[in-house]
Design a protein around this motif. Structure first.
Motif, PDB file in Angstrom:
ATOM      1  N   ASN A  50       0.830  -1.217   0.000  1.00 22.11           N
ATOM      2  CA  ASN A  50       0.000   0.000   0.000  1.00 22.11           C
ATOM      3  C   ASN A  50       0.863   1.265   0.000  1.00 22.11           C
ATOM      4  O   ASN A  50       0.428   2.332   0.393  1.00 22.11           O
TER       5      ASN A  50
ATOM      6  N   ARG B 263      -5.201   2.624  -1.556  1.00 27.08           N
ATOM      7  CA  ARG B 263      -5.280   2.584  -0.094  1.00 27.08           C
ATOM      8  C   ARG B 263      -6.720   2.491   0.397  1.00 27.08           C
ATOM      9  O   ARG B 263      -6.985   1.968   1.472  1.00 27.08           O
TER      10      ARG B 263
ATOM     11  N   PHE C  18      -1.675  -2.589  12.136  1.00 26.43           N
ATOM     12  CA  PHE C  18      -0.268  -2.473  12.527  1.00 26.43           C
ATOM     13  C   PHE C  18      -0.001  -3.201  13.832  1.00 26.43           C
ATOM     14  O   PHE C  18      -0.906  -3.400  14.643  1.00 26.43           O
TER      15      PHE C  18
ATOM     16  N   PHE D  17      -6.061   6.626  16.601  1.00 27.88           N
ATOM     17  CA  PHE D  17      -5.875   8.063  16.807  1.00 27.88           C
ATOM     18  C   PHE D  17      -6.288   8.402  18.230  1.00 27.88           C
ATOM     19  O   PHE D  17      -7.474   8.365  18.560  1.00 27.88           O
TER      20      PHE D  17
ATOM     21  N   GLU E 199       1.346   6.994   9.365  1.00 26.90           N
ATOM     22  CA  GLU E 199       1.153   5.800   8.544  1.00 26.90           C
ATOM     23  C   GLU E 199      -0.284   5.325   8.580  1.00 26.90           C
ATOM     24  O   GLU E 199      -0.845   4.932   7.550  1.00 26.90           O
ATOM     25  N   ALA E 200      -0.902   5.370   9.783  1.00 25.17           N
ATOM     26  CA  ALA E 200      -2.287   4.918   9.882  1.00 25.17           C
ATOM     27  C   ALA E 200      -3.181   5.806   9.023  1.00 25.17           C
ATOM     28  O   ALA E 200      -4.068   5.325   8.320  1.00 25.17           O
ATOM     29  N   ALA E 201      -2.929   7.122   9.061  1.00 26.53           N
ATOM     30  CA  ALA E 201      -3.735   8.033   8.253  1.00 26.53           C
ATOM     31  C   ALA E 201      -3.513   7.768   6.767  1.00 26.53           C
ATOM     32  O   ALA E 201      -4.467   7.717   5.982  1.00 26.53           O
ATOM     33  N   ASP E 202      -2.264   7.552   6.382  1.00 21.00           N
ATOM     34  CA  ASP E 202      -1.967   7.230   4.979  1.00 21.00           C
ATOM     35  C   ASP E 202      -2.670   5.943   4.561  1.00 21.00           C
ATOM     36  O   ASP E 202      -3.295   5.878   3.509  1.00 21.00           O
ATOM     37  N   ALA E 203      -2.552   4.933   5.423  1.00 20.82           N
ATOM     38  CA  ALA E 203      -3.087   3.623   5.054  1.00 20.82           C
ATOM     39  C   ALA E 203      -4.598   3.666   4.865  1.00 20.82           C
ATOM     40  O   ALA E 203      -5.160   2.859   4.137  1.00 20.82           O
ATOM     41  N   LEU E 204      -5.266   4.629   5.526  1.00 22.67           N
ATOM     42  CA  LEU E 204      -6.715   4.738   5.364  1.00 22.67           C
ATOM     43  C   LEU E 204      -7.093   5.499   4.102  1.00 22.67           C
ATOM     44  O   LEU E 204      -8.263   5.656   3.796  1.00 22.67           O
TER      45      LEU E 204
END
Ligand SMILES: Nc1ncnc2c1ncn2[C@@H]1O[C@H](COP(=O)(O)OP(=O)(O)OP(=O)(O)O)[C@@H](O)[C@H]1O
Ligand SMILES: [Mg+2]
Lengths: 259, 380
Positions: A64, A92, A99, A105, B277-282
């Protein structure tokens, strides 16, 4: 995908959804990925294992585009990964990722974590996004935690929220990078249970994990990586009981000693 | 992010029964009597005792004279300084009584000074409303538009039957407040943009941000103000002029923006990479990621240094005197050119210092409140 509800009936299709061809990547002078060739079919459940530092994370993060590869091609859902930002964002949207360290968040509640991407990225109406979020919170068995902040949840609960967050985007493919490695033993099972259910529904899954029990019961394919290369790839039964390569044998014997 | 498990009352795990007898029923209470407290806190050790005695000595020596000077022997009201010239008299607050209109409003026409009063009140109300998280929404922008335009009309006049007052005549507290409040309102977004630019992957944007930040940080505010008043006119087409108030304002904004950029950058760097990364992955785009995930967390992390910047900016507005503006400090200085009252400059400056202190103290307290408020629920 709902027509493939049972694990026994489910068989991966023939259509390739992820195709890595001669993928190479370097960190500076260090050659992390060496000529990776890997095809993953729709509905296939792939477990990637291998010693630490072998490039497992790097490989799935290339899928991704969290990491960029420097040679070869990666095609996901028919789109090749290039520097085209719009194409990357489109991929994406269809590829969920979970992870090792959850990466929820912390400034948003569980519910807000879940509806954020659907409402902003897919422009789903808020009401509908909340319904979807509550559905998936139910699926990961924590519907009563919607109003809490991630910091108020246990590790296992946080990881299940992270899975639900990815699912709320209704992805075609799910990537897991050692989803249980940061968890205490008693919480590993609750996360693996959720993943097993997901696998039984026919979700295409690529999962880096050392949970061999999970690999045996769920995976269609196990990929063994070492030193940046795919050393061996087979069904779990064949790979675990009848490994062909020396490196695989050595790794498996170490894992068995450990467990 | 911490992955450690923290029990929460609603978690099943925290209901595991504890043996009741392990802990005493009540936590050991500290003895609360004054003597005991003093013994352990003030005279606990030899150095401690010495410091306590020293502090007591200074207190006894200094406090009574100050109280006497400021409150007991002081002159509160008098039309002429004669009452203050008597021997043994303390503070001459009469200087404030006689000069406060000039100190607070500068050269603004005396009869029209209700206009800066209303305008200042407008700003104070708008700030008070904006400080309350309950009102944080897009409608605040509307409120600010009304306040800025409304106070502009009030201050300049020239319509609605208000006599025109050019802004060379503005001064005192309204000027200081306006420069600070509007300066913060513009410098903050500028600082955020510069901080983001500095971390951008686009070389041009990154260089522009770095040059701006480092250039401005490398020179004192005074020289920025000078440059703003001398150089900005050079860049303008012939015939166009910007008045010196605006030029000073631009200088202050540019200056403060650079410092804020560095404060914000600290927050951006402190955020774990996993959040990006979490924001990108979404599939979030750059601006969505920045607005929804990165900035809310980064700014929360740097509230103390940001407020520090706000406070020092508020005080630094006093430097606009060098381009000839009459801010709060300059009006005091000017008021004291009156030879009659000049000997009582201490009192006049104490009065002004109190005003500055009031505002700065408010900002400091507010930042503490905000930190607590924003961190409720976010246990890391
Ligand atoms: N950003 C980076 N810069 C330089 N080297 C890196 C970087 N990220 C990873 N590496 C190196 O690349 C190699 C592969 O890393 P990767 O994280 O993919 O391994 P892994 O197989 O996932 O290992 P683990 O089981 O420990 O997670 C390691 O030797 C690591 O040190
Ligand atoms: Mg890894």
């Amino acid at each position: 995908m709902s027509d493939q509800a049972s694990a026994k009936v489910h068989k991966p299709g023939d259509e390739a959804v992820i195709k890595l061809t001669n993928v190479n990547k370097w960190y500076g002078k260090f050659h992390v990925l060496k000529d990776i060739n890997l095809t993953i079919r729709k509905g296939e459940r792939v477990v990637v294992c291998g010693p630490s530092g072998s490039g497992k994370s790097t490989m799935i993060r290339c899928v991704n585009r969290l990491e960029e590869h420097q040679a070869g091609s990666i095609v996901v859902n028919g789109t090749e990964l290039t520097n085209d930002v719009k194409a990357i964002e489109a991929i994406r949207r269809d590829v969920g990722m979970v992870f090792q360290s959850f990466n929820l968040f912390p400034h948003l509640t569980v519910l807000e974590n879940l509806i954020l991407a659907p409402t902003w990225v897919k422009k789903v109406p808020r009401k509908e996004a909340i319904d979807t979020a509550m559905y998936y919170l139910g699926r990961v068995k924590i519907p009563d935690q919607a109003g809490k902040y991630p910091g108020q949840l246990s590790g296992g609960q946080q990881q299940r929220v992270a899975i639900a967050r990815a699912l709320c985007m209704k992805p075609d493919i799910m990537l897991f990078d050692e989803p249980t490695s940061a968890l205490d033993p008693e919480m590993i099972k609750e996360v693996l249970d959720v993943m097993t259910e997901l696998a039984q529904e026919g979700m295409t899954m690529v999962c880096v994990t050392h949970e061999m029990g999970f690999a045996r019961s769920v995976a269609d394919t196990v990929v063994f990586m070492a030193d940046g290369s795919v050393v061996e790839r087979n069904t779990p039964n064949e790979l675990f009981n009848n490994p062909q390569e020396e490196r695989t044998k050595k790794f498996l014997s170490q894992i068995i000693q450990h467990h | 992010m911490s992955t450690e498990y923290k029990p929460h009352p609603e978690d099943a795990l925290s209901h595991v029964e504890e043996p009741a007898t392990v802990y005493p029923v009540n936590p050991p209470t500290k003895s609360m009597d004054l003597l005991g407290w003093a013994k352990s806190n003030l005279f606990g050790s030899v150095p401690n005792t010495i410091l306590t005695l020293l502090a007591l000595f200074l207190l006894v020596k200094i406090l009574p004279p100050i109280v006497d000077w400021a409150f007991i022997s002081s002159v509160w009201s008098s039309a002429t300084p004669d009452a203050c010239r008597v021997d043994g008299v303390g503070a001459c607050w009469a200087v404030v009584q006689n000069k406060y209109r000039f100190i607070l409003f500068g050269l603004y026409p005396y009869e029209e000074q209700w206009r800066p009063v209303v305008s200042t009140l407008l700003y104070i109300v708008a700030v008070a409303v904006s400080c309350n998280p309950r009102f944080w929404s897009r409608r605040l922008l509307g409120l600010w538009a009304v306040v800025v335009i409304g106070s502009g009309i009030l201050m300049w006049g020239g319509i609605l039957g208000l006599p025109y007052v050019e802004n060379e005549k503005w001064g005192g507290l309204p000027l200081t407040l306006m420069l600070s409040v509007l300066g913060i309102a513009l410098a903050f977004p500028l600082g955020i943009l510069a901080a983001l630019g500095r971390r951008s992957s686009l070389p041009v944007i990154r260089s522009v941000s770095v040059v701006y930040i480092e250039l401005v940080r490398g020179v004192p505010l005074i020289s920025v103000l000078f440059m703003a008043s001398v150089m900005i006119p050079l860049f303008l087409p012939e015939g166009v002029t910007i008045n010196k108030l605006l030029r000073a304002f631009i200088g202050i904004v540019l200056f403060t923006g650079a410092y804020m950029a560095e404060a914000v950058r600290g927050g951006l760097q402190a955020l774990p990479r996993g959040q990006y990364e979490a924001a990108d992955a979404l599939g979030l785009g750059y601006w969505q990621k920045t607005r929804l995930i990165i900035l809310p967390q980064a700014i929360r992390l740097v509230i103390p240094p940001l407020v520090n910047q706000f406070i020092s900016m508020f005080k630094d507005t006093s430097l606009v005197f060098i381009v000839g503006l009459f801010d709060l400090l300059n009006t005091v200085k000017t008021a004291l050119t009156d030879p009659l009252w000049r000997p009582f400059y201490v009192e006049a400056y104490v009065f002004t210092a109190l005003i500055y202190f009031l505002f700065c103290y408010f900002m400091a307290r507010y930042s503490q409140y905000l930190e607590r408020h924003l961190n409720t629920g976010v246990r890391r």
